[in-house]
Design an enzyme around this catalytic site. Structure first.
Site, PDB file in Angstrom:
ATOM      1  CG  ASP A  50      -0.246  -7.522  -7.502  1.00 22.16           C
ATOM      2  OD1 ASP A  50      -0.880  -6.742  -6.749  1.00 22.16           O
ATOM      3  OD2 ASP A  50       0.592  -7.121  -8.336  1.00 22.16           O
ATOM      4  CB  SER A  51      -1.885  -6.926  -2.015  1.00 26.18           C
ATOM      5  OG  SER A  51      -3.199  -7.431  -2.098  1.00 26.18           O
ATOM      6  CG  ASP A  89      -4.060  -7.293  -9.134  1.00 28.98           C
ATOM      7  OD1 ASP A  89      -4.178  -6.604 -10.155  1.00 28.98           O
ATOM      8  OD2 ASP A  89      -3.571  -6.863  -8.065  1.00 28.98           O
ATOM      9  CE  LYS A 119      -5.933  -4.174  -8.863  1.00 31.90           C
ATOM     10  NZ  LYS A 119      -4.529  -3.798  -9.168  1.00 31.90           N
ATOM     11  CD  GLU A 121      -0.023  -2.376 -10.124  1.00 36.18           C
ATOM     12  OE1 GLU A 121       1.038  -1.787 -10.418  1.00 36.18           O
ATOM     13  OE2 GLU A 121      -0.171  -3.023  -9.080  1.00 36.18           O
ATOM     14  CD  GLU A 189      -2.541   1.219  -4.128  1.00 38.93           C
ATOM     15  OE1 GLU A 189      -2.845   0.455  -5.053  1.00 38.93           O
ATOM     16  OE2 GLU A 189      -1.820   0.890  -3.182  1.00 38.93           O
TER      17      GLU A 189
HETATM   18  O1  KIV Z   1      -3.213  -5.936  -5.034  1.00 39.86           O
HETATM   19  C1  KIV Z   1      -4.104  -5.310  -4.418  1.00 39.86           C
HETATM   20  O2  KIV Z   1      -4.594  -5.720  -3.362  1.00 39.86           O
HETATM   21  C2  KIV Z   1      -4.553  -4.045  -4.984  1.00 39.86           C
HETATM   22  C3  KIV Z   1      -5.459  -3.203  -4.163  1.00 39.86           C
HETATM   23  C4  KIV Z   1      -4.661  -2.507  -3.149  1.00 39.86           C
HETATM   24  C5  KIV Z   1      -6.266  -2.272  -4.978  1.00 39.86           C
HETATM   25  O3  KIV Z   1      -4.174  -3.711  -6.072  1.00 39.86           O
END
Ligand code: KIV
Length: 291
Positions: A50-51, A89, A119, A121, A189
Site C-alpha cells: 500500500d506504499s 497488501d 499482507k 499489518e 519493519e
Molecule cells: O507497503 C509496503 O510497501 C510495505 C513494505 C514496506 C513492507 O509494507
C-alpha cells in the site's frame, strides 16, 4: 519459455529456504513494466504494497489507499510477474470492521487480482483472530510488525520500533503470536537488528526485513527507493542502486530542448509520401499550390 512452464514460487519453497538458511529477496512493484523487470531479474516475492499510495499516487501517507486501487495495481503486476509469489497488501480499513468483510476483501486479491497471498499489518488480539479467519478461508497471510505505517496517526511519524524494553518484548510476542496464528512469513519493519536476529531465531517462518538489519531470513525494499525513482526523503535503511530520477530528468529536459531547437523530430522519425506527384495531386485537388 511459455508461462505454463515457468514454475511459480510457492510458500513451501519459501519455508524450505528458511530451513536451509538461504536468503529470500523481495521487492515491491506496482505496475506491469516494473513487475516484468523484477521478475526477470530473479526476485522471488513481489509485494504490491500500500506504499503505492505514497510512491505512485502522491498521497502523503498510506491511509487513503482503497481496495479498488490495490486490486487495480495488483492486476497489472500479476499480468507481468510469472515466477514470483505475489502478495497483495490489505489497505487501511479493509480489515477493520468484521471477519466477514476482511475475508471478502482479501479474497479479491486472489480471485480478481492474481495474487497468491495477502499482507496485513499488526498483531493485536483482534487482528490475530482475523488472520486465523483468513487462513481458514485458504488465504495465505504474511504478517507485519515493528513499524506499521497504517498506525501513522497514533505514531505521529515513521520511527524505529523496539528500542525500548517493553516495546521490544511486545514485538517479539507479536511475531510469535503471528506464527501461532498461521502466517507464512513476517515483515519486520524498522526494528533494531539485534531484536530482528532474536526473532528470526525464534520463529520457524521466514522474517522479511526492511530496516531490520542483515539477520532476517529475507529482505524487502520499495522498488522506487532502490532505483532512485523517488526524489524525496530516503530512509537510512535504503541502499540506492541507481539514479532513475536523474536519468529521466535529463531525458525530459533534452526532449524539450530538441523540440524547441527544431532538432526533433528529424527525417528518420517522420513518415514520407514517396511520390511527389501524389502530393502535387492532393494539393491541386484541395485548391492549394505547391510550396
Ligand atoms: O507497503 C509496503 O510497501 C510495505 C513494505 C514496506 C513492507 O509494507
Amino acid at each position: 519459455m511459455s508461462d505454463e512452464k515457468i514454475p511459480k514460487i510457492t510458500i513451501p519453497y519459501l519455508l524450505a529456504k528458511k530451513r536451509q538458511g538461504e536468503k529470500i529477496v523481495a521487492l515491491t512493484a506496482y505496475d506491469f513494466p516494473t513487475a516484468k523487470i523484477v521478475d526477470e531479474a530473479g526476485i522471488e516475492m513481489i509485494l504490491v504494497g500500500d506504499s503505492l499510495g505514497m510512491v505512485v499516487l502522491g498521497y502523503k501517507n498510506t491511509i487513503p489507499v482503497t481496495m479498488e486501487e490495490m486490486i487495480h495495481h495488483t492486476r497489472a503486476v500479476a499480468r507481468a510477474a510469472r515466477r514470483p509469489l505475489i502478495v497483495g497488501d490489505m489497505p487501511y480499513f479493509s480489515f477493520h470492521l468484521s471477519a466477514e468483510e476482511t475475508v471478502r476483501n482479501a479474497s479479491r486479491f486472489l480471485k480478481e487480482a492474481g495474487a497468491q497471498a495477502v499482507k496485513i499489518e499488526g498483531a493485536s488480539k483482534k487482528r490475530l483472530k482475523l488472520i486465523e479467519a483468513l487462513i481458514e478461508a485458504e488465504i495465505p497471510v504474511m504478517g507485519h510488525v515493528g513499524l506499521t505505517p497504517q498506525s501513522i496517526y497514533h505514531l505521529g511519524r515513521f520511527k524505529v520500533k523496539g528500542k525500548e524494553i517493553e516495546e521490544a518484548k511486545q514485538i517479539l510476542r507479536d511475531a510469535k503470536n503471528l506464527e501461532k496464528a498461521g502466517v507464512f512469513a513476517i515483515v519486520l519493519e524498522c526494528v533494531p537488528m539485534e531484536l530482528a536476529r532474536e526473532i528470526t531465531q525464534r520463529v520457524e517462518v521466514p522474517t522479511i526485513g526492511i530496516g531490520a538489519g542483515p539477520h532476517c531470513d529475507g529482505q524487502i525494499l520499495v522498488f522506487h527507493d532502490l532505483v532512485g525513482y523517488a526524489n524525496g526523503y530516503l530512509p537510512k535503511f535504503v541502499r540506492r542502486y541507481a539514479d532513475i530520477h536523474g536519468i529521466l530528468d535529463k531525458a525530459v529536459k533534452e526532449y524539450i530542448a530538441d523540440v524547441l531547437r527544431g532538432k526533433f523530430p528529424g527525417d528518420s522519425h517522420s513518415y514520407h509520401i514517396k511520390k511527389t506527384d501524389i502530393l502535387e495531386k492532393i494539393l491541386k485537388e484541395s485548391g492549394e499550390k505547391m510550396s
